[in-house]
Design a protein around this motif. Structure first.
Motif, PDB file in Angstrom:
ATOM      1  N   LYS A 139      50.001 -49.964  13.864  1.00 14.93           N
ATOM      2  CA  LYS A 139      49.644 -50.398  12.507  1.00 14.93           C
ATOM      3  C   LYS A 139      49.974 -51.866  12.289  1.00 14.93           C
ATOM      4  O   LYS A 139      49.260 -52.582  11.597  1.00 14.93           O
ATOM      5  N   LYS A 140      51.084 -52.306  12.881  1.00 20.04           N
ATOM      6  CA  LYS A 140      51.524 -53.694  12.704  1.00 20.04           C
ATOM      7  C   LYS A 140      50.898 -54.638  13.721  1.00 20.04           C
ATOM      8  O   LYS A 140      51.184 -55.833  13.699  1.00 20.04           O
ATOM      9  N   GLY A 141      50.072 -54.103  14.621  1.00 18.71           N
ATOM     10  CA  GLY A 141      49.430 -54.944  15.621  1.00 18.71           C
ATOM     11  C   GLY A 141      50.371 -55.443  16.705  1.00 18.71           C
ATOM     12  O   GLY A 141      50.077 -56.420  17.382  1.00 18.71           O
ATOM     13  N   LYS A 142      51.470 -54.758  16.891  1.00 15.83           N
ATOM     14  CA  LYS A 142      52.438 -55.128  17.930  1.00 15.83           C
ATOM     15  C   LYS A 142      52.137 -54.295  19.172  1.00 15.83           C
ATOM     16  O   LYS A 142      52.819 -53.327  19.479  1.00 15.83           O
ATOM     17  N   TRP A 143      51.109 -54.708  19.878  1.00 19.62           N
ATOM     18  CA  TRP A 143      50.530 -53.918  20.957  1.00 19.62           C
ATOM     19  C   TRP A 143      51.458 -53.741  22.149  1.00 19.62           C
ATOM     20  O   TRP A 143      51.493 -52.653  22.735  1.00 19.62           O
ATOM     21  N   THR A 144      52.187 -54.759  22.514  1.00 18.69           N
ATOM     22  CA  THR A 144      53.067 -54.650  23.681  1.00 18.69           C
ATOM     23  C   THR A 144      54.200 -53.669  23.411  1.00 18.69           C
ATOM     24  O   THR A 144      54.523 -52.840  24.258  1.00 18.69           O
ATOM     25  N   GLU A 145      54.790 -53.750  22.226  1.00 18.03           N
ATOM     26  CA  GLU A 145      55.855 -52.813  21.866  1.00 18.03           C
ATOM     27  C   GLU A 145      55.310 -51.391  21.785  1.00 18.03           C
ATOM     28  O   GLU A 145      55.970 -50.442  22.229  1.00 18.03           O
ATOM     29  N   ALA A 146      54.101 -51.229  21.238  1.00 21.09           N
ATOM     30  CA  ALA A 146      53.473 -49.906  21.165  1.00 21.09           C
ATOM     31  C   ALA A 146      53.223 -49.359  22.568  1.00 21.09           C
ATOM     32  O   ALA A 146      53.486 -48.183  22.839  1.00 21.09           O
ATOM     33  N   ALA A 147      52.746 -50.213  23.460  1.00 18.52           N
ATOM     34  CA  ALA A 147      52.468 -49.779  24.831  1.00 18.52           C
ATOM     35  C   ALA A 147      53.753 -49.381  25.545  1.00 18.52           C
ATOM     36  O   ALA A 147      53.772 -48.365  26.257  1.00 18.52           O
ATOM     37  N   ARG A 148      54.808 -50.147  25.370  1.00 17.11           N
ATOM     38  CA  ARG A 148      56.084 -49.797  26.014  1.00 17.11           C
ATOM     39  C   ARG A 148      56.590 -48.445  25.529  1.00 17.11           C
ATOM     40  O   ARG A 148      57.036 -47.613  26.319  1.00 17.11           O
ATOM     41  N   ALA A 149      56.557 -48.231  24.213  1.00 12.40           N
ATOM     42  CA  ALA A 149      57.033 -46.960  23.654  1.00 12.40           C
ATOM     43  C   ALA A 149      56.168 -45.803  24.153  1.00 12.40           C
ATOM     44  O   ALA A 149      56.688 -44.736  24.508  1.00 12.40           O
ATOM     45  N   TYR A 150      54.857 -46.014  24.206  1.00 15.29           N
ATOM     46  CA  TYR A 150      53.938 -44.975  24.685  1.00 15.29           C
ATOM     47  C   TYR A 150      54.204 -44.645  26.147  1.00 15.29           C
ATOM     48  O   TYR A 150      54.293 -43.474  26.527  1.00 15.29           O
ATOM     49  N   LEU A 151      54.337 -45.672  26.977  1.00 12.24           N
ATOM     50  CA  LEU A 151      54.569 -45.448  28.410  1.00 12.24           C
ATOM     51  C   LEU A 151      55.920 -44.787  28.666  1.00 12.24           C
ATOM     52  O   LEU A 151      56.035 -43.915  29.531  1.00 12.24           O
ATOM     53  N   LEU A 152      56.941 -45.181  27.918  1.00 12.42           N
ATOM     54  CA  LEU A 152      58.257 -44.548  28.063  1.00 12.42           C
ATOM     55  C   LEU A 152      58.157 -43.064  27.712  1.00 12.42           C
ATOM     56  O   LEU A 152      58.682 -42.208  28.439  1.00 12.42           O
ATOM     57  N   ARG A 153      57.477 -42.763  26.628  1.00  7.75           N
ATOM     58  CA  ARG A 153      57.284 -41.366  26.224  1.00  7.75           C
ATOM     59  C   ARG A 153      56.504 -40.600  27.290  1.00  7.75           C
ATOM     60  O   ARG A 153      56.835 -39.469  27.636  1.00  7.75           O
ATOM     61  N   LEU A 154      55.464 -41.226  27.829  1.00 12.22           N
ATOM     62  CA  LEU A 154      54.625 -40.582  28.832  1.00 12.22           C
ATOM     63  C   LEU A 154      55.413 -40.231  30.096  1.00 12.22           C
ATOM     64  O   LEU A 154      55.354 -39.090  30.568  1.00 12.22           O
ATOM     65  N   VAL A 155      56.164 -41.177  30.644  1.00  9.12           N
ATOM     66  CA  VAL A 155      56.908 -40.873  31.873  1.00  9.12           C
ATOM     67  C   VAL A 155      58.031 -39.878  31.594  1.00  9.12           C
ATOM     68  O   VAL A 155      58.373 -39.069  32.458  1.00  9.12           O
TER      69      VAL A 155
END
Length: 158
Positions: free
Chosen positions: A72-88
């Motif tokens: 929502k805030k357009g902070k794509w790198t932080e969103a990607a890191r959180a998503y990837l951490l959750r995924l692994v």
């Protein structure tokens, strides 16, 4: 029968060759600045989450909400890191709690462009073998790891 790196490569289509990694077990004090820096949250938010997890881990639900907020805030790198951490955490390195993931894995996503260079398949297989070894002990009551890999391998080899 056993699962091999070739099986992991064929079944999961993730790299089995590449850079290897070894992760320590960070303390809450060591992990807090990493989470603050890489996920863009406050120290208080991290301390509250560590308290809920009873250690330097992050709940999957907390990470999902963080992903939504960062998008929502357009902070794509932080969103990607959180998503990837959750995924692994939910797949390759699933622990017995099946609700949270160690912050140690977050360091692997500091530079997201390098994440594809790791031998994820080899690490997942080594982790699974370690978890299966622990589960075989007399005191073992449950098993962790990417059990879907074990199930798929079993079905394909019937």
């Amino acid at each position: 029968m056993t699962i091999t790196l070739d099986d992991v490569s064929a079944l999961l289509h993730i790299p089995v060759e590449g850079s290897l990694f070894s992760l320590g077990r960070p303390t809450k004090e060591e992990a807090t600045p990493v989470v603050v820096d890489l996920l863009g949250v406050t120290t208080q938010e991290v301390e509250d989450e560590f308290r809920r997890c009873r250690g330097p881990s992050l709940h999957y639900a907390w990470l999902l909400e963080l992903v939504k907020d960062r998008v929502k805030k357009g902070k794509w790198t932080e969103a990607a890191r959180a998503y990837l951490l959750r995924l692994v955490g939910m797949t390759l390195f699933c622990d017995k709690s099946n609700t949270s993931v160690s912050v140690a894995y977050l360091e692997l996503f500091r530079d997201i462009s390098l994440a594809g260079q790791y031998a994820w398949g080899a690490a997942a297989l080594a982790y699974l073998y370690g978890q299966l070894g622990d589960a075989c002990k007399k005191s073992g009551r449950s098993v962790a790891g990417y059990l879907t890999l074990l199930q798929i391998h079993q079905v394909l080899n019937l």
